[in-house]
Scaffold this motif. Structure first.
Motif, PDB file in Angstrom:
ATOM      1  N   SER A 154       0.828  -1.206   0.000  1.00 17.29           N
ATOM      2  CA  SER A 154       0.000   0.000   0.000  1.00 17.29           C
ATOM      3  C   SER A 154       0.861   1.254   0.000  1.00 17.29           C
ATOM      4  O   SER A 154       0.539   2.243  -0.673  1.00 17.29           O
ATOM      5  CB  SER A 154      -0.921  -0.009   1.218  1.00 17.29           C
ATOM      6  N   ASP A 155       1.965   1.224   0.735  1.00 16.79           N
ATOM      7  CA  ASP A 155       2.875   2.375   0.777  1.00 16.79           C
ATOM      8  C   ASP A 155       3.510   2.625  -0.584  1.00 16.79           C
ATOM      9  O   ASP A 155       3.704   3.780  -0.995  1.00 16.79           O
ATOM     10  CB  ASP A 155       3.975   2.148   1.817  1.00 16.79           C
ATOM     11  N   TYR A 156       3.831   1.545  -1.305  1.00 15.84           N
ATOM     12  CA  TYR A 156       4.446   1.705  -2.615  1.00 15.84           C
ATOM     13  C   TYR A 156       3.444   2.284  -3.613  1.00 15.84           C
ATOM     14  O   TYR A 156       3.810   3.099  -4.466  1.00 15.84           O
ATOM     15  CB  TYR A 156       4.976   0.365  -3.124  1.00 15.84           C
ATOM     16  N   GLU A 203       1.057   4.324  -2.868  1.00 16.20           N
ATOM     17  CA  GLU A 203       0.986   5.750  -2.523  1.00 16.20           C
ATOM     18  C   GLU A 203       2.179   6.509  -3.093  1.00 16.20           C
ATOM     19  O   GLU A 203       2.037   7.629  -3.593  1.00 16.20           O
ATOM     20  CB  GLU A 203       0.942   5.903  -1.002  1.00 16.20           C
TER      21      GLU A 203
END
Length: 248
Positions: free
Chosen positions: A159-161, A163
């Motif tokens: 999920s961070d990637y 974003e």
């Protein structure tokens, strides 16, 4: 003259045909550029895009059902995947503006194959009257982004990637809009310079022709009169000699 007429016919046919693109019209951010090119006698556009962020699914044929996925969910994902097809791919999301993280997450939820996230800068396909005209528009860019997100329906990134990718793509979209503005300004300046050069060249040619005709009239009035009635021009009157004078 035949080439000139052929180019005009191509231009008329192209600009009058139906727009078969997904949107069906020219993107707002490049309407000024497209208008300037199509208003010119030297160019016309065949296709264009102001730049876009897209999520593409490579197809459901490569999809392998997860052990935890029921048949109903599988059928639903396949149906969504086949909803919009282009070049053997499914377009899960597309925008010509900045995007949000939720746009990618929602697109991935509808995926069933190999998903790719892409940013593509603005592009213009232009038909040019002559090679010299084409050289004015010969511009290329490497301002792109292409990243795989899933393989056979399985998400490969965090999920961070996702974003992070959204942030990078949006920055590229902002820079893309700046480049559109700079290209438009440079295009206007270059075409204005070309117009001034052509006007100046015509003025030099007319002045040179006038001087030669005046000299012939003074030397031989009868010969000058006969020459003015002759529809066939010499190489000199056709501007071959004048063309060399322009670069001295």
């Amino acid at each position: 003259m035949e080439v000139e007429n052929t180019f005009k016919q191509w231009k008329k046919q192209c600009l009058n045909k139906i727009d078969f693109s997904k949107k069906g019209s020219v993107d707002e951010d490049i309407t000024n550029i497209v208008s300037v090119l199509n208003d010119s006698e030297k160019y016309f556009t065949t296709s264009s895009c102001s730049g876009r962020i897209i999520v593409i699914d490579g197809g459901c044929n490569s999809y392998t059902q997860s052990p935890n996925m029921d048949v109903a969910t599988l059928k639903s994902k396949v149906s969504d995947c086949l909803d919009v097809q282009k070049q053997n791919c499914s377009w899960l999301f597309v925008t010509h503006q900045k995007c949000q993280k939720t746009d990618l997450v929602t697109a991935l939820e509808r995926s069933c194959g190999d998903v790719i996230f892409k940013f593509e800068p603005f592009i213009l396909h232009v038909q040019c009257r002559q090679l010299g005209d084409a050289q004015l528009l010969a511009v290329r860019s490497t301002h792109c982004l292409e990243v795989p997100l899933s393989r056979k329906g399985q998400v490969l990134v965090s999920s961070d990637y996702i974003e992070f990718l959204v942030e990078v793509a949006n920055q590229k979209m902002i820079e893309n809009l700046r480049r559109i503005e700079r290209f438009f300004e440079c295009l206007q300046s270059a075409m204005h310079h070309e117009d001034l050069h052509c006007t100046s060249s015509e003025a030099v040619k007319e002045k040179s022709v006038y001087k030669r005709r005046r000299k012939r009239t003074q030397d031989s009035p009868v010969e000058a009169c006969q020459s003015s009635n002759d529809a066939t021009l010499s190489d000199e009157d056709n501007g071959l000699q004048n063309g060399m004078d322009l670069f001295t």
